[in-house]
Scaffold this motif. Structure first.
Motif, PDB file in Angstrom:
ATOM      1  N   ALA A 115       7.912  31.901  45.463  1.00 22.60           N
ATOM      2  CA  ALA A 115       8.296  31.302  46.743  1.00 22.60           C
ATOM      3  C   ALA A 115       7.387  30.130  47.078  1.00 22.60           C
ATOM      4  O   ALA A 115       7.852  29.055  47.473  1.00 22.60           O
ATOM      5  N   ASP A 116       6.086  30.324  46.918  1.00 18.86           N
ATOM      6  CA  ASP A 116       5.140  29.235  47.183  1.00 18.86           C
ATOM      7  C   ASP A 116       5.461  28.010  46.339  1.00 18.86           C
ATOM      8  O   ASP A 116       5.310  26.876  46.792  1.00 18.86           O
ATOM      9  N   GLY A 117       5.939  28.225  45.116  1.00 19.31           N
ATOM     10  CA  GLY A 117       6.230  27.114  44.208  1.00 19.31           C
ATOM     11  C   GLY A 117       7.439  26.291  44.586  1.00 19.31           C
ATOM     12  O   GLY A 117       7.514  25.106  44.238  1.00 19.31           O
TER      13      GLY A 117
ATOM     14  N   GLU B  13       6.068  36.242  45.627  1.00 14.22           N
ATOM     15  CA  GLU B  13       5.319  35.409  46.568  1.00 14.22           C
ATOM     16  C   GLU B  13       4.869  34.105  45.916  1.00 14.22           C
ATOM     17  O   GLU B  13       4.965  33.031  46.511  1.00 14.22           O
ATOM     18  N   THR B  14       4.387  34.180  44.681  1.00 13.18           N
ATOM     19  CA  THR B  14       3.979  32.977  43.959  1.00 13.18           C
ATOM     20  C   THR B  14       5.185  32.080  43.690  1.00 13.18           C
ATOM     21  O   THR B  14       5.105  30.854  43.838  1.00 13.18           O
TER      22      THR B  14
ATOM     23  N   GLN C 221      11.874  38.684  47.662  1.00 14.77           N
ATOM     24  CA  GLN C 221      11.673  37.715  48.736  1.00 14.77           C
ATOM     25  C   GLN C 221      12.969  36.937  48.891  1.00 14.77           C
ATOM     26  O   GLN C 221      13.417  36.289  47.948  1.00 14.77           O
TER      27      GLN C 221
ATOM     28  N   ARG D 187      11.448  30.337  53.083  1.00 13.40           N
ATOM     29  CA  ARG D 187      11.384  31.801  53.074  1.00 13.40           C
ATOM     30  C   ARG D 187      12.225  32.350  54.219  1.00 13.40           C
ATOM     31  O   ARG D 187      12.252  31.782  55.301  1.00 13.40           O
TER      32      ARG D 187
ATOM     33  N   LEU E 186       8.679  26.042  47.887  1.00 15.79           N
ATOM     34  CA  LEU E 186       8.601  25.530  49.264  1.00 15.79           C
ATOM     35  C   LEU E 186       8.438  24.009  49.313  1.00 15.79           C
ATOM     36  O   LEU E 186       9.131  23.351  50.104  1.00 15.79           O
ATOM     37  N   PRO E 187       7.600  23.401  48.471  1.00 17.89           N
ATOM     38  CA  PRO E 187       7.467  21.942  48.522  1.00 17.89           C
ATOM     39  C   PRO E 187       8.739  21.187  48.113  1.00 17.89           C
ATOM     40  O   PRO E 187       8.853  19.993  48.350  1.00 17.89           O
TER      41      PRO E 187
END
Length: 114
Positions: free
Chosen positions: A76-78, A73-74, A99, A86, A80-81
């Motif tokens: 993926a968050d990194g 999850e971390t 993920q 996802r 996305l920008p």
């Protein structure tokens, strides 16, 4: 006769942009050999190349990379920008978690633990 993997090649619309996404994710310096061909040599992995093709991606990849990370999850968050997307939610089972993601041109890859 045995063959050895020299590189993995992704067909894409913008090699220069895609190689920078993957270099940021895996490490290594992006190299633009021409407007139609770029590559990166991630530490500890085979070269990944990107070649321009006229057609867009039309179906799910038949091959994808599983990238081991401490926390999907971390991770993926990194990304996305940087244009990643996802696909569905985090999947957790007895072997670990993963993920599913897509890079900026829609190529699937997974962040995995386990």
């Amino acid at each position: 006769m045995r063959a050895q993997v020299q590189e993995l090649v992704f067909d894409c619309g913008d090699p220069a942009a895609l190689v920078r996404f993957w270099a940021g994710l895996l490490g290594g310096d992006p190299v633009d050999r021409s407007p139609d061909w770029s590559y990166v040599e991630p530490p500890g992995f085979v070269r990944i190349a990107f070649q321009r093709v006229p057609e867009g991606k039309s179906a799910k990849n038949r091959l994808h990379l599983d990238l081991e990370v401490p926390d999907p999850e971390t991770a993926a968050d990194g990304v996305l920008p940087h244009g990643a997307v996802r696909v569905g939610g985090l999947v957790v089972d007895a072997q670990g978690s993963f993920q599913v993601m897509r890079d900026p041109e829609g190529n699937e890859f997974c962040f995995v633990t386990g």
